[in-house]
Design an enzyme around this catalytic site. Structure first.
Site, mmCIF file in Angstrom:
data_model
loop_
_atom_site.group_PDB
_atom_site.id
_atom_site.type_symbol
_atom_site.label_atom_id
_atom_site.label_comp_id
_atom_site.label_asym_id
_atom_site.label_seq_id
_atom_site.Cartn_x
_atom_site.Cartn_y
_atom_site.Cartn_z
ATOM 1 N N HIS A 99 0.840 -1.202 0.000
ATOM 2 C CA HIS A 99 0.000 0.000 0.000
ATOM 3 C C HIS A 99 0.867 1.240 0.000
ATOM 4 O O HIS A 99 1.959 1.248 0.561
ATOM 5 C CB HIS A 99 -0.938 0.028 1.221
ATOM 6 C CG HIS A 99 -0.242 -0.218 2.522
ATOM 7 N ND1 HIS A 99 0.115 -1.482 2.931
ATOM 8 C CD2 HIS A 99 0.188 0.629 3.480
ATOM 9 C CE1 HIS A 99 0.720 -1.400 4.103
ATOM 10 N NE2 HIS A 99 0.799 -0.134 4.450
ATOM 11 N N HIS A 101 1.009 5.160 1.169
ATOM 12 C CA HIS A 101 0.405 6.184 2.029
ATOM 13 C C HIS A 101 0.419 7.510 1.271
ATOM 14 O O HIS A 101 1.443 7.879 0.691
ATOM 15 C CB HIS A 101 1.220 6.373 3.308
ATOM 16 C CG HIS A 101 1.290 5.174 4.204
ATOM 17 N ND1 HIS A 101 0.589 5.082 5.384
ATOM 18 C CD2 HIS A 101 1.999 4.026 4.099
ATOM 19 C CE1 HIS A 101 0.862 3.924 5.969
ATOM 20 N NE2 HIS A 101 1.723 3.261 5.213
HETATM 21 P P1 5GP Z 1 2.232 0.169 7.234
HETATM 22 O O1 5GP Z 1 2.922 0.410 8.543
HETATM 23 O O2 5GP Z 1 2.000 -1.303 6.975
HETATM 24 O O3 5GP Z 1 2.912 0.886 6.104
HETATM 25 O O4 5GP Z 1 0.835 0.886 7.354
HETATM 26 C C1 5GP Z 1 -0.335 0.218 7.700
HETATM 27 C C2 5GP Z 1 -1.387 1.289 7.900
HETATM 28 O O5 5GP Z 1 -2.640 0.679 7.856
HETATM 29 C C3 5GP Z 1 -1.275 2.022 9.234
HETATM 30 O O6 5GP Z 1 -1.119 3.423 9.003
HETATM 31 C C4 5GP Z 1 -2.593 1.681 9.937
HETATM 32 O O7 5GP Z 1 -3.108 2.755 10.678
HETATM 33 C C5 5GP Z 1 -3.495 1.294 8.785
HETATM 34 N N1 5GP Z 1 -4.510 0.307 9.121
HETATM 35 C C6 5GP Z 1 -4.315 -0.878 9.759
HETATM 36 N N2 5GP Z 1 -5.469 -1.541 9.884
HETATM 37 C C7 5GP Z 1 -6.410 -0.764 9.292
HETATM 38 C C8 5GP Z 1 -7.829 -0.943 9.099
HETATM 39 O O8 5GP Z 1 -8.438 -1.929 9.507
HETATM 40 N N3 5GP Z 1 -8.484 0.043 8.457
HETATM 41 C C9 5GP Z 1 -7.840 1.173 7.988
HETATM 42 N N4 5GP Z 1 -8.582 2.089 7.359
HETATM 43 N N5 5GP Z 1 -6.508 1.363 8.149
HETATM 44 C C10 5GP Z 1 -5.812 0.401 8.801
#
Ligand code: 5GP
Length: 116
Positions: A99, A101
């Site tokens: 993903h 951001h």
């Molecule tokens: P990563 O650290 O993997 O780059 O980012 C994962 C992101 O996913 C985090 O910013 C976290 O807040 C978001 N996230 C995790 N679970 C959920 C969810 O169930 N729904 C939404 N909308 N965001 C999520």
């Protein structure tokens, strides 16, 4: 095993989806780090950047077109924003479904804090 993001994409669990097409879904991060914090996710489950293949190139390129559109939709196209992808442990990746951001709506500061 379906990821939490696949469940959001399939609308099996709720999220504030701001954009969706046959390749990509964008929705609001549940714990926003900025006034605008959107996750742009390929509908196909790709665990990390390290799992990307040449077959994914069209979808990954499309993520940038979607990012540009969503940035305008969210009102940060002119003020500016940051696109960021974490890959695996040292980057702090938490959800193993690739993903991007999209962060904006305030001055974001330097990309990384310097280690003292
Ligand atoms: P990563 O650290 O993997 O780059 O980012 C994962 C992101 O996913 C985090 O910013 C976290 O807040 C978001 N996230 C995790 N679970 C959920 C969810 O169930 N729904 C939404 N909308 N965001 C999520």
């Amino acid at each position: 095993m379906s990821t939490i993001f696949s469940k959001i994409i399939a609308r099996e669990i709720p999220a504030e989806i701001v954009y969706q097409d046959d390749r990509v879904t964008a929705f609001k991060d549940i714990h926003p780090l900025a006034p605008v914090h959107i996750l742009i996710v390929p509908n196909k489950e790709i665990a990390t950047v390290d799992d990307v293949t040449p077959d994914d190139e069209q979808t990954l390129g499309h993520m940038f077109t979607v990012a540009k559109e969503v940035a305008r939709q969210m009102g940060v196209a002119d003020s500016g924003y940051r696109l960021l992808i974490n890959c695996k442990g040292d980057a702090g990746q938490e959800v193993f479904h690739l993903h991007m951001h999209l962060l904006g709506g305030r001055r974001l500061g330097p990309m990384l804090a310097r280690q003292e």
